[in-house]
Enzyme design. Structure first.
Site, short mmCIF file in Angstrom:
data_model
loop_
_atom_site.label_atom_id
_atom_site.label_comp_id
_atom_site.label_asym_id
_atom_site.label_seq_id
_atom_site.Cartn_x
_atom_site.Cartn_y
_atom_site.Cartn_z
N SER A 281 7.57 0.40 -10.46
CA SER A 281 8.21 0.11 -9.19
C SER A 281 9.55 0.84 -9.08
O SER A 281 9.58 2.07 -9.05
CB SER A 281 8.34 -1.41 -9.03
OG SER A 281 8.68 -1.75 -7.71
N ASP A 304 3.00 2.38 -10.00
CA ASP A 304 3.21 1.82 -8.66
C ASP A 304 4.64 2.06 -8.19
O ASP A 304 5.37 1.15 -7.78
CB ASP A 304 2.89 0.32 -8.66
CG ASP A 304 1.96 -0.07 -7.51
OD1 ASP A 304 1.42 0.83 -6.85
OD2 ASP A 304 1.79 -1.27 -7.27
N HIS A 359 0.65 -5.17 -6.87
CA HIS A 359 1.88 -4.63 -7.48
C HIS A 359 2.20 -5.34 -8.79
O HIS A 359 2.77 -4.75 -9.71
CB HIS A 359 3.03 -4.78 -6.49
CG HIS A 359 4.23 -3.95 -6.82
ND1 HIS A 359 4.15 -2.61 -7.14
CD2 HIS A 359 5.56 -4.27 -6.87
CE1 HIS A 359 5.37 -2.14 -7.37
NE2 HIS A 359 6.24 -3.12 -7.22
#
Length: 437
Positions: A281, A304, A359
């Site tokens: 992330s 991600d 996620h």
């Protein structure tokens, strides 16, 4: 134009910040937390590494100030009969940080979190003696928004079990839900004998100073904040690498934390020609920023990735191979288009998407919640968490072997790099509109 997805989607761990939640959402999430406690948590846990090495871990803080380096180190270790498994959540202050990040009451959340997650352990032996039959390649790992150094132990322990030395950095840019450094005690604190009991420091003159997640202020430009943070995060990754290089060269280091680990055993243990950055992330963006800043990172794996914090001008300056491993439910056209700005005819840039993932299929939370509540709270996707994690780890290992020149058997998973598996998509599942490209 920067395309920003709501912060709820980019949080480094599991829960929605309050600015995208209604009051009823607060109640639902709190009720959900209670419900998680009734789903037989003793049957769940973080998977151990599948490689040939036992895994040890220890915490390292060099220079006790906020400008110093703080990370959890995972490494191949000697087998021990009764390994001391550290707590997954190191202490109650991290529960408080998670509560602040989620905008829920600290005293209530402390009870809930301790009940739900207080018994879980990291799949590694605390301070176990280092042992490896060869020099270890090095990975610097960067956590997501609202996370901290221990929440990705399934990934870090797997890499260590496969022979890597992994430093999971705890960022001090106020993007972690909680972290700390050490400061000198005041004279009154030195006189108060109870103060020293609370300190993790090996030095009696130091005391913990906690830093918690900083919310975006009303009217504040988010890109300005996140861009500043991603630059600091990259610097912290580079600083962690510099400390490992000092340790490897035999320079005496002083870990200011209480630890039984003998750092001198790591002298000449690392293969400093084989260094990679991995992150999730916000940590995925940190990987790209770190690669741009330091060519000692030979390649990067962005899990991600949230591309919003990055300056457009750094994309052509990144010269190393990058592997984007995406979830099916998180990505959107604006974010993918920024990844595609890194496409190159001469440098390998790869992208795959794991079917049925969300996620939060990358942090450890996905293994620690029951099925229905995990899906309700978007901690689990449709795919089994272990299958998703295996695909992520195996594809990562294959990519690292290819671009670090490792002499391992990770090339058995080369097909995964190209998305060749029923649970993978080559590239992205996101439909790219011409306006987004």
């Amino acid at each position: 134009m920067h395309c920003l997805k709501p912060e709820s989607s980019v949080s480094g761990f599991s829960f929605l910040p309050s600015h995208v939640r209604s009051r009823s959402d607060h109640r639902r999430y709190t009720l959900g937390l209670f419900a998680m406690g009734n789903t037989g948590s003793n049957h769940r846990g973080i998977p151990q590494g599948k490689g040939p090495n036992a895994v040890g871990c220890t915490d390292f803080m060099m220079d006790h100030t906020a400008q110093g380096s703080f990370f959890r180190l995972y490494y191949p270790c000697q087998e021990t009969e009764k390994p001391d498994r550290p707590d997954w959540i190191p202490c109650v202050a991290y529960f408080n940080g998670l509560a602040d990040f989620m905008k829920i009451n600290r005293s209530l959340s402390e009870t809930i979190f301790n009940y739900l997650f207080g018994s879980f352990k990291i799949p590694a032996s605390l301070d176990a003696p280092f042992k490896s039959n060869e020099k270890c390649p090095v990975v610097i790992f960067s956590h997501g928004l609202g996370a901290f150094r221990t929440l990705y132990s399934a990934i870090c322990a797997e890499l260590a079990s496969q022979g890597f030395i992994v430093a999971s950095v705890e960022h001090r840019d106020e993007s972690a839900s909680a972290t700390y450094y050490l400061r000198e005690k005041t004279e009154s604190e030195k006189a108060d004998k109870t103060v020293s009991i609370t300190s993790t420091s090996a030095q009696d003159t130091l005391i913990e100073e906690w830093m918690y997640y900083r919310n975006l202020q009303h009217g504040e430009n988010e890109f300005t904040l996140r861009n500043k943070q991603v630059k600091q995060r990259a610097d912290e990754c580079i600083l962690a690498l510099d400390k490992l290089m000092e340790i490897n060269s035999g320079i005496p280091v002083q870990n200011v934390l209480k630890s039984k680990f003998d750092w001198t055993t790591l002298e000449n243990s690392m293969d400093l020609c084989r260094i990679a950055a991995v992150g999730h992330s916000f940590g995925g963006a940190t990987v790209i920023e770190a690669l741009c800043k330091d060519v000692k990172f030979k390649c990067g794996v962005a899990l991600d990735a949230w591309m919003f914090p990055l300056d457009d001008e750094i994309f052509p300056r990144v010269k190393q191979p990058i592997f984007f491993i995406n979830s099916e439910k998180f990505q959107w056209a604006g974010n993918i288009s920024r990844m595609k700005k890194l496409d190159s005819a001469v440098i390998q840039r790869k992208m795959i998407t794991i079917r049925g993932t969300v996620h939060q299929s990358f942090p450890d939370f996905t293994f620690l919640t029951g099925n229905w509540i995990g899906k309700l709270m978007k901690l689990k996707g449709e795919i089994d968490s272990q299958i998703a994690m295996d695909l992520c780890n195996q594809a990562t290992l294959a990519f690292l072997q290819r671009h670090l020149g490792l002499h391992k058997n990770f090339d058995q998973w080369d097909a995964l790099i190209d998305g060749q598996d029923p649970n993978l998509i080559q590239g992205t599942n996101v439909t790219m509109l011409q306006s987004a490209i």
